[in-house]
Design an enzyme around this catalytic site. Structure first.
Site, PDB file in Angstrom:
ATOM      1  N   HIS A 163       0.821  -1.219   0.000  1.00 52.09           N
ATOM      2  CA  HIS A 163       0.000   0.000   0.000  1.00 52.09           C
ATOM      3  C   HIS A 163       0.850   1.262   0.000  1.00 52.09           C
ATOM      4  O   HIS A 163       0.374   2.349   0.353  1.00 52.09           O
ATOM      5  CB  HIS A 163      -0.957  -0.014   1.198  1.00 52.09           C
ATOM      6  CG  HIS A 163      -1.967  -1.115   1.116  1.00 52.09           C
ATOM      7  ND1 HIS A 163      -2.675  -1.557   2.201  1.00 52.09           N
ATOM      8  CD2 HIS A 163      -2.385  -1.865   0.068  1.00 52.09           C
ATOM      9  CE1 HIS A 163      -3.486  -2.543   1.820  1.00 52.09           C
ATOM     10  NE2 HIS A 163      -3.340  -2.754   0.543  1.00 52.09           N
ATOM     11  N   GLU A 184      -7.657 -11.768  17.636  1.00 53.45           N
ATOM     12  CA  GLU A 184      -9.075 -11.876  17.292  1.00 53.45           C
ATOM     13  C   GLU A 184      -9.266 -12.762  16.066  1.00 53.45           C
ATOM     14  O   GLU A 184      -8.361 -12.852  15.223  1.00 53.45           O
ATOM     15  CB  GLU A 184      -9.627 -10.478  16.923  1.00 53.45           C
ATOM     16  CG  GLU A 184      -9.402  -9.391  17.937  1.00 53.45           C
ATOM     17  CD  GLU A 184     -10.368  -9.525  19.120  1.00 53.45           C
ATOM     18  OE1 GLU A 184      -9.976  -9.107  20.228  1.00 53.45           O
ATOM     19  OE2 GLU A 184     -11.458 -10.098  18.915  1.00 53.45           O
TER      20      GLU A 184
HETATM   21  N1  APR Z   1      -0.861  -8.289  17.373  1.00 54.62           N
HETATM   22  C1  APR Z   1      -1.420  -8.939  16.307  1.00 54.62           C
HETATM   23  N2  APR Z   1      -2.603  -8.575  15.729  1.00 54.62           N
HETATM   24  C2  APR Z   1      -3.251  -7.527  16.280  1.00 54.62           C
HETATM   25  C3  APR Z   1      -2.757  -6.809  17.395  1.00 54.62           C
HETATM   26  C4  APR Z   1      -1.505  -7.227  17.936  1.00 54.62           C
HETATM   27  N3  APR Z   1      -0.962  -6.610  18.968  1.00 54.62           N
HETATM   28  N4  APR Z   1      -3.639  -5.806  17.706  1.00 54.62           N
HETATM   29  C5  APR Z   1      -4.656  -5.908  16.807  1.00 54.62           C
HETATM   30  N5  APR Z   1      -4.432  -6.934  15.967  1.00 54.62           N
HETATM   31  C6  APR Z   1      -5.265  -7.374  14.837  1.00 54.62           C
HETATM   32  C7  APR Z   1      -6.754  -7.111  14.989  1.00 54.62           C
HETATM   33  O1  APR Z   1      -7.401  -8.155  15.702  1.00 54.62           O
HETATM   34  C8  APR Z   1      -7.205  -7.044  13.538  1.00 54.62           C
HETATM   35  O2  APR Z   1      -7.545  -8.337  13.047  1.00 54.62           O
HETATM   36  O3  APR Z   1      -4.870  -6.610  13.709  1.00 54.62           O
HETATM   37  C9  APR Z   1      -5.958  -6.548  12.796  1.00 54.62           C
HETATM   38  C10 APR Z   1      -6.047  -5.122  12.259  1.00 54.62           C
HETATM   39  O4  APR Z   1      -7.034  -5.120  11.260  1.00 54.62           O
HETATM   40  P1  APR Z   1      -7.459  -3.750  10.526  1.00 54.62           P
HETATM   41  O5  APR Z   1      -7.674  -2.692  11.527  1.00 54.62           O
HETATM   42  O6  APR Z   1      -8.584  -4.103   9.618  1.00 54.62           O
HETATM   43  O7  APR Z   1      -6.167  -3.319   9.698  1.00 54.62           O
HETATM   44  P2  APR Z   1      -5.496  -4.016   8.424  1.00 54.62           P
HETATM   45  O8  APR Z   1      -5.897  -5.431   8.274  1.00 54.62           O
HETATM   46  O9  APR Z   1      -4.064  -3.705   8.465  1.00 54.62           O
HETATM   47  O10 APR Z   1      -6.177  -3.145   7.237  1.00 54.62           O
HETATM   48  C11 APR Z   1      -5.854  -3.454   5.906  1.00 54.62           C
HETATM   49  O11 APR Z   1      -7.106  -1.564   5.161  1.00 54.62           O
HETATM   50  O12 APR Z   1      -7.676   0.542   5.640  1.00 54.62           O
HETATM   51  C12 APR Z   1      -6.933  -0.214   4.796  1.00 54.62           C
HETATM   52  O13 APR Z   1      -4.988   0.369   3.622  1.00 54.62           O
HETATM   53  C13 APR Z   1      -5.470   0.122   4.900  1.00 54.62           C
HETATM   54  O14 APR Z   1      -3.586  -1.362   4.944  1.00 54.62           O
HETATM   55  C14 APR Z   1      -4.864  -1.143   5.481  1.00 54.62           C
HETATM   56  C15 APR Z   1      -5.846  -2.206   5.070  1.00 54.62           C
END
Ligand code: APR
Length: 237
Positions: free
Chosen positions: A115, A210
């Protein structure tokens, strides 16, 4: 954990996909979690070409805040563990959805930034690139002499991923013996497809406190955080 350790010990090729969760314990917000960025900000205003066209100052103000937070953050033991894993595996590819550069700062080298990143800006008209400071792009320097505007070098919703980066990620996932998915909800495509669409042979494991969109379709689920579980995984290898 034993099953993943055994799979990694036998693996010649490993592919890792990470999301914002791996940087959560470095103090950076995720997108959809509690206090997630998309819970507190309107994605269409901040992470879309239309939003940028409407209000580039608003968009840069937000990305400059994120850039400063990234620079203040430190890679955590999860990032460090993946850098260690790269050093002991013959063929290792790390594809990240994160734009925070923390994998590179942790010493990972074969990193694919799906990204984009917040190290450079590019002109919307001529494509010229420029770096910007830790404090971000000065708001009075958004306009480029060609008449275009400098925008963050980020993939926004509705935009294609960089073709060369995407191709390398697909081939990395396709040849992997083990695919490790860390800290992503696996709801954003095409990145999430790297975990499940290009390789029926691989042992696929997820590290996440999660359940995610792929938890019931993969071989192994480790419920816990990146900082808790990844160093342990490397110690057990
Ligand atoms: N260790 C591991 N996983 C974790 C932790 C942690 N300490 N804290 C949170 N998580 C997990 C959450 O349970 C969730 O499943 O990380 C995940 C974050 O998910 P999102 O908030 O949806 O973020 P992400 O998957 O990175 O989003 C993907 O979406 O908005 C766009 O471009 C943006 O790159 C991003 C993409």
């Amino acid at each position: 954990m034993e099953r993943l350790v055994a799979a990694l010990r036998a693996a010649r090729s490993v592919f890792v996909l990470t999301g914002s969760g791996i940087s959560a314990e470095s103090g950076l917000p995720t997108f959809r979690g509690i206090n997630g960025l998309w819970r507190t900000h309107r994605v269409e205003e901040l992470a879309s070409p239309e939003g940028f066209a409407r209000d580039p100052v608003l968009v840069w103000t937000w990305y400059n805040e994120r850039k400063s937070a990234h620079v203040r953050a430190e890679p955590n033991a999860g990032h460090d563990a993946l850098a260690r894993l790269e050093r002991i595996v013959d063929d290792f590819t790390l594809a990240t959805q994160n734009v925070d550069s923390l994998h590179l700062r942790a010493g990972s080298s074969n990193v694919l930034e799906l990204h984009g990143n917040l190290r450079e800006a590019r002109c919307t008209r001529c494509g010229a690139r420029r770096a910007f400071e830790a404090t971000g792009l000065p708001l009075d320097e958004i306009d480029h002499e060609c008449g275009g505007k400098f925008r963050p070098d980020i993939v926004w919703f509705g935009e294609p991923l960089p073709a060369d980066v995407w191709r390398a990620a697909q081939t990395g996932a396709a040849r992997a013996d083990v695919i490790l998915v860390v800290g992503t909800s696996a709801v954003v495509y095409p990145a999430a497809a790297l975990a499940t669409h290009y390789n029926e042979r691989a042992f696929v494991a997820e590290v996440n406190p999660e359940p995610t969109a792929i938890s019931d379709r993969i071989d192994c689920v480790l419920r816990g955080t990146a900082v808790e579980l990844l160093p342990r995984l490397l110690d057990d290898l």
